[in-house]
Design an enzyme around this catalytic site. Sequence first.
Site, PDB file in Angstrom:
ATOM      1  N   PRO A 173     -10.127  -0.149   7.263  1.00  0.00           N
ATOM      2  CA  PRO A 173     -10.062   0.588   5.997  1.00  0.00           C
ATOM      3  C   PRO A 173      -8.817   0.209   5.210  1.00  0.00           C
ATOM      4  O   PRO A 173      -7.912  -0.447   5.732  1.00  0.00           O
ATOM      5  CB  PRO A 173     -10.017   2.053   6.440  1.00  0.00           C
ATOM      6  N   CYS A 174      -8.762   0.621   3.963  1.00  0.00           N
ATOM      7  CA  CYS A 174      -7.660   0.217   3.097  1.00  0.00           C
ATOM      8  C   CYS A 174      -6.331   0.700   3.666  1.00  0.00           C
ATOM      9  O   CYS A 174      -6.251   1.697   4.387  1.00  0.00           O
ATOM     10  CB  CYS A 174      -7.876   0.730   1.679  1.00  0.00           C
ATOM     11  N   LEU A 175      -5.284  -0.011   3.330  1.00  0.00           N
ATOM     12  CA  LEU A 175      -3.964   0.265   3.904  1.00  0.00           C
ATOM     13  C   LEU A 175      -3.434   1.647   3.522  1.00  0.00           C
ATOM     14  O   LEU A 175      -2.579   2.196   4.219  1.00  0.00           O
ATOM     15  CB  LEU A 175      -2.973  -0.813   3.459  1.00  0.00           C
ATOM     16  N   SER A 177      -4.780   4.326   3.934  1.00  0.00           N
ATOM     17  CA  SER A 177      -5.164   5.289   4.965  1.00  0.00           C
ATOM     18  C   SER A 177      -4.130   5.381   6.080  1.00  0.00           C
ATOM     19  O   SER A 177      -4.264   6.194   6.992  1.00  0.00           O
ATOM     20  CB  SER A 177      -6.527   4.907   5.560  1.00  0.00           C
ATOM     21  N   ARG A 178      -3.069   4.575   6.014  1.00  0.00           N
ATOM     22  CA  ARG A 178      -2.045   4.600   7.063  1.00  0.00           C
ATOM     23  C   ARG A 178      -0.966   5.662   6.820  1.00  0.00           C
ATOM     24  O   ARG A 178      -0.080   5.833   7.627  1.00  0.00           O
ATOM     25  CB  ARG A 178      -1.341   3.237   7.173  1.00  0.00           C
TER      26      ARG A 178
END
Length: 274
Positions: A173-175, A177-178
């Site tokens: 998933p896209c960064l 989401s970190r």
Amino acid sequence: MLIEKLNQLQALFAEMEQALIAYSGGVDSTLVAKIAYDVLGDRALAITAISPSLLPEELEDAKIQAATIGISHQIVQTHEMENPNYTSNPVNRCYFCKSELHDTLKPLALELGYPYVVDGVNADDLHDYRPGIQAAKERGARSPLAEVGVTKAEVRQLSQQLGLPWWDKPAQPCLSSRFPYGEEITVAKLQRVGRAEIYLRKLGWQNLRVRSEGDTARIELPPEQIQDFVLMTDLPTIVSAFQKLGFIYVTLDLEGYRSGKLNQVLHQQALSVK
């Protein structure tokens, strides 16, 4: 059962006659692109949106996979990082990301003569907290995998049956989401966490996340790999590498990686309200 779902997907694309695929290069959207191309040929077009939240390596994978399938592939730029509703990282951050994506893709599709924009949302995604799905629906996007009831596991099974070599590619998933909800997202932070994950992948750890909270990096690995990671890696070297990227503290999550982990805070908040 799986063959029946594949037949349904093929019939769905045949009815569409033309389709533009929101194509990230992940397993889900790549399967959609493959089936669309098999049915529609040059009447299917894959579009990858690039922004600071997409790893450069993921874009390269997307290009290679599209070329392997044979589908026409184009790249567009999205600008969610210019929207404070996105960068402030609220719990519905994904809504603003997908709004930007589909506000970009829908006019492009109409301009190029494609009546449908489709994405890679699968049946299991409908049961997770995914505010971006609503944004896509509001803009008329369709989700063939979800419509036919294809689950995450079946996406990989179908991909393998169709001979796609990346059928077991880890989810990416896209960064954004970190980061925990409420922590501001910046381009520098996205680049820092992205480079940290690339560093670990080059060491051979593929299915992982580096969660970022303030100056702390928290490494998440599948639970069964945690012991090997501790025993087989040079931990001081990893700490040093992460500190050179700008982190001060480097930790290992003893619970291990699982998808949607940051959403557990939402469930806890909901329980506390009751």
